[in-house]
Scaffold this motif. Sequence first.
Motif, PDB file in Angstrom:
ATOM      1  N   VAL A 189      -4.398  -0.903   7.510  1.00  0.00           N
ATOM      2  CA  VAL A 189      -4.522  -1.071   6.063  1.00  0.00           C
ATOM      3  C   VAL A 189      -3.226  -1.625   5.476  1.00  0.00           C
ATOM      4  O   VAL A 189      -3.250  -2.456   4.564  1.00  0.00           O
ATOM      5  CB  VAL A 189      -4.887   0.272   5.388  1.00  0.00           C
ATOM      6  CG1 VAL A 189      -4.847   0.138   3.872  1.00  0.00           C
ATOM      7  CG2 VAL A 189      -6.268   0.738   5.830  1.00  0.00           C
ATOM      8  N   THR A 190      -2.085  -1.184   5.997  1.00  0.00           N
ATOM      9  CA  THR A 190      -0.800  -1.683   5.498  1.00  0.00           C
ATOM     10  C   THR A 190      -0.673  -3.184   5.715  1.00  0.00           C
ATOM     11  O   THR A 190      -0.061  -3.890   4.903  1.00  0.00           O
ATOM     12  CB  THR A 190       0.371  -0.962   6.178  1.00  0.00           C
ATOM     13  OG1 THR A 190       0.213  -1.047   7.612  1.00  0.00           O
ATOM     14  CG2 THR A 190       0.427   0.499   5.772  1.00  0.00           C
ATOM     15  N   THR A 191      -1.257  -3.678   6.809  1.00  0.00           N
ATOM     16  CA  THR A 191      -1.233  -5.119   7.087  1.00  0.00           C
ATOM     17  C   THR A 191      -2.067  -5.871   6.059  1.00  0.00           C
ATOM     18  O   THR A 191      -1.668  -6.935   5.574  1.00  0.00           O
ATOM     19  CB  THR A 191      -1.762  -5.401   8.503  1.00  0.00           C
ATOM     20  OG1 THR A 191      -0.955  -4.704   9.454  1.00  0.00           O
ATOM     21  CG2 THR A 191      -1.728  -6.888   8.822  1.00  0.00           C
ATOM     22  N   VAL A 192      -3.237  -5.303   5.721  1.00  0.00           N
ATOM     23  CA  VAL A 192      -4.085  -5.918   4.699  1.00  0.00           C
ATOM     24  C   VAL A 192      -3.339  -5.986   3.369  1.00  0.00           C
ATOM     25  O   VAL A 192      -3.328  -7.019   2.688  1.00  0.00           O
ATOM     26  CB  VAL A 192      -5.404  -5.133   4.525  1.00  0.00           C
ATOM     27  CG1 VAL A 192      -6.212  -5.692   3.350  1.00  0.00           C
ATOM     28  CG2 VAL A 192      -6.220  -5.177   5.807  1.00  0.00           C
ATOM     29  N   LYS A 193      -2.716  -4.881   2.985  1.00  0.00           N
ATOM     30  CA  LYS A 193      -1.981  -4.843   1.722  1.00  0.00           C
ATOM     31  C   LYS A 193      -0.864  -5.883   1.709  1.00  0.00           C
ATOM     32  O   LYS A 193      -0.600  -6.522   0.683  1.00  0.00           O
ATOM     33  CB  LYS A 193      -1.401  -3.442   1.492  1.00  0.00           C
ATOM     34  CG  LYS A 193      -2.448  -2.379   1.182  1.00  0.00           C
ATOM     35  CD  LYS A 193      -1.785  -1.033   0.935  1.00  0.00           C
ATOM     36  CE  LYS A 193      -2.803   0.029   0.562  1.00  0.00           C
ATOM     37  NZ  LYS A 193      -2.172   1.354   0.330  1.00  0.00           N
ATOM     38  N   SER A 194      -0.203  -6.055   2.852  1.00  0.00           N
ATOM     39  CA  SER A 194       0.890  -7.027   2.937  1.00  0.00           C
ATOM     40  C   SER A 194       0.358  -8.448   2.753  1.00  0.00           C
ATOM     41  O   SER A 194       0.913  -9.234   1.968  1.00  0.00           O
ATOM     42  CB  SER A 194       1.583  -6.897   4.294  1.00  0.00           C
ATOM     43  OG  SER A 194       2.600  -7.875   4.434  1.00  0.00           O
TER      44      SER A 194
END
Length: 220
Positions: A189-194
Amino acid sequence: MSTSPSGQPIRVLVAEDHPAVRSGLVALLEAAAGIAVVAEAADGPSALAAAREHRPEVVLTDVRMPGATGIEITPRLRETGARVLVISGFDLDASVLGALAAGADGYLVKSEQPARIVQAVRDVHGGDAVLSPAATRTVVAALHERAPEAEPEPVGGPPRFTRREEEVLALVARGMSNQQIARELFVEVTTVKSHLGHALDKLGLESRVQAALWWSRHRS
């Protein structure tokens, strides 16, 4: 499992005037890991009083209630520090626009799968803006009808996205949450947010709804 920053369960208030629907929502959330329903309310004034007394982190409120609607109480709920997730029984309810304008963090329809409602509470608590696919289509269609200047244009011409940024934007335009996009692309999810953050920066936009509109106009 999602919890508050303190490590405690996410504190939720459920505001719904139909007793059977309210009981179902409460049971659904109470059965979910990392979520605790701290109060219930059957009308707008009671929801406000409960929010001020119990200080929930997320309020799940029906869009139509006696006394004051979910839209009318949203700004005051936000003043208590709660994030607000509005839920409606109408797929293309025009009030989705009013809810977002009032400061709601998300808008769902009651026909959503139970797991989606639970995840939406977690996503909103984590800072995501959550819209059902039907609500996203409503917002994008409504914004299409507004003046062109309502959509900021990126400085310096069309942006150049990475492949991943384009994939994320396309899924955002379909109304998917960060969690759903992460599962779809097999990333964190952190990758998506980035990726979404970088895309918004390139577009000069502030929200995923604006990004969905841009994508539908220029790339769909």
